[in-house]
Design an enzyme around this catalytic site. Sequence first.
Site, PDB file in Angstrom:
ATOM      1  N   PHE A  97      42.537  39.223  42.263  1.00  0.00           N
ATOM      2  CA  PHE A  97      42.349  38.047  42.495  1.00  0.00           C
ATOM      3  C   PHE A  97      43.906  37.443  40.923  1.00  0.00           C
ATOM      4  O   PHE A  97      44.039  37.239  39.878  1.00  0.00           O
ATOM      5  CB  PHE A  97      41.886  36.540  42.037  1.00  0.00           C
ATOM      6  CG  PHE A  97      42.201  35.575  42.141  1.00  0.00           C
ATOM      7  CD1 PHE A  97      42.000  34.554  43.989  1.00  0.00           C
ATOM      8  CD2 PHE A  97      41.554  34.280  41.557  1.00  0.00           C
ATOM      9  CE1 PHE A  97      42.091  33.663  44.145  1.00  0.00           C
ATOM     10  CE2 PHE A  97      41.808  32.744  42.095  1.00  0.00           C
ATOM     11  CZ  PHE A  97      42.106  32.927  42.704  1.00  0.00           C
TER      12      PHE A  97
ATOM     13  N   SER B   2      44.851  35.375  39.225  1.00  0.00           N
ATOM     14  CA  SER B   2      44.190  34.265  37.523  1.00  0.00           C
ATOM     15  C   SER B   2      43.564  35.592  36.416  1.00  0.00           C
ATOM     16  O   SER B   2      43.193  35.530  35.572  1.00  0.00           O
ATOM     17  CB  SER B   2      42.961  33.020  37.723  1.00  0.00           C
ATOM     18  OG  SER B   2      41.968  33.783  38.491  1.00  0.00           O
ATOM     19  N   LYS B   3      42.828  36.974  37.274  1.00  0.00           N
ATOM     20  CA  LYS B   3      42.374  37.462  37.133  1.00  0.00           C
ATOM     21  C   LYS B   3      43.220  38.726  35.867  1.00  0.00           C
ATOM     22  O   LYS B   3      44.643  38.251  35.297  1.00  0.00           O
ATOM     23  CB  LYS B   3      41.752  38.346  37.375  1.00  0.00           C
ATOM     24  CG  LYS B   3      40.726  38.809  38.979  1.00  0.00           C
ATOM     25  CD  LYS B   3      39.659  37.932  38.203  1.00  0.00           C
ATOM     26  CE  LYS B   3      38.487  38.134  39.338  1.00  0.00           C
ATOM     27  NZ  LYS B   3      37.317  36.790  38.908  1.00  0.00           N
ATOM     28  N   ASN B   4      42.420  38.904  34.477  1.00  0.00           N
ATOM     29  CA  ASN B   4      43.343  39.516  33.815  1.00  0.00           C
ATOM     30  C   ASN B   4      44.460  40.355  33.982  1.00  0.00           C
ATOM     31  O   ASN B   4      45.251  40.961  33.690  1.00  0.00           O
ATOM     32  CB  ASN B   4      42.757  40.574  32.542  1.00  0.00           C
ATOM     33  CG  ASN B   4      41.146  39.865  31.899  1.00  0.00           C
ATOM     34  OD1 ASN B   4      41.162  38.931  32.509  1.00  0.00           O
ATOM     35  ND2 ASN B   4      40.765  40.203  30.221  1.00  0.00           N
TER      36      ASN B   4
END
Length: 376
Positions: free
Chosen positions: A189, A191-193
């Site tokens: 997704f 916004s993930k790292n």
Amino acid sequence: MKKIQMVDLKSQYEKIKTTVDASIQEVLDTNTYINGPLVQQFQKNLENYLGAKHVIPCANGTDALQIAMMGLDLKPGDEVITADFTFAATVEVIALLQLTPVLVDVDVTNMNIDIEAIKKAITPRTKAIVPVHLFGRAANMDAIMEIAAAHNLYVIEDNAQAIGADYVSKSGTKSKVGVIGHVAATSFFPSKNLGCYGDGGAIFTNDDKLAHIIRGIVNHGMYERYHHDVVGVNSRLDSIQAGVLNAKLPFLDQYNEARRLAATKYNAAFAGHKNIITPEFDASENDHVFHQYVLRIVDADRNALMQHLLDKAIPCAIYYPIPLHSQKAYADVRYKEEQFPVTNQLVKEVIALPMHTELDDEQIKFITDSVLEFLK
């Protein structure tokens, strides 16, 4: 001061724009939109990064969890133990497969699944444990794998929030989280790292047989076109997203280090404050990669603090405001409130501050000053 965002993907993109744009253009030029060369390249690159024998890309992180469980051939009614304090996707897929979710409390210091609670929840019907590496911090995998071995259980790591984090076992062996259990699932997704520019996910395993099964499941149960050998789903990572992930993967350790540095500065600003409990971590280690930076606010009005920050145009969030055992979809007469003292406490105390790779000192000072101004 630059506008503060919960996640600043635009500034991150500007630094890798040339590579990302070239990857997207390659897909457009070659018309290889599904399972194209960039997907295969990303798969191999991620296997090398993680030290995993097999990475199987898929459409999103929720699918990854579901497909991992499908690959283990769990049967309706089998019990799967997981944490009460996490995002709903973890328990959602258990219910979708007509398995029986067994929610347990979490540890008050690290917010990950509580080891003693796991032990108490095991029954003859228990078949798997799903530890969530919450907010980017590695769960206690030594203890979880010991429990699983003693009771012949599968361990499915929910690695959606902690890709790139290290786990050092009691023996001193260092591994990336996601390659310790029998199988793991992650999300890409945005916004993930390690995030793409749409939905994406992957399953990891070191088990050759399980990897073969999962490769069929993600593609309608096919290993050969129009030959459906297992019941499958349609869940494939598209080539454009693979191109974005390929561009970002070489910077993942750098991204995680930037997050830890921001967390170090947050912790220093809040050190010793009577109303703030900061996340514990060793800045020299990589066992917490700070997908979220989450404070606990004690003996003060957390909700009023949130509004104070929003009034100053500082984004913030509550992860998670309602325990899973209290959600209408997952409520069960088996659950008693006294089973979840830590989760019930955390939902009243936690608040997540902006956390991403592009935070600068001026922004961090404004954020921390604003929190301290309210809690003076």
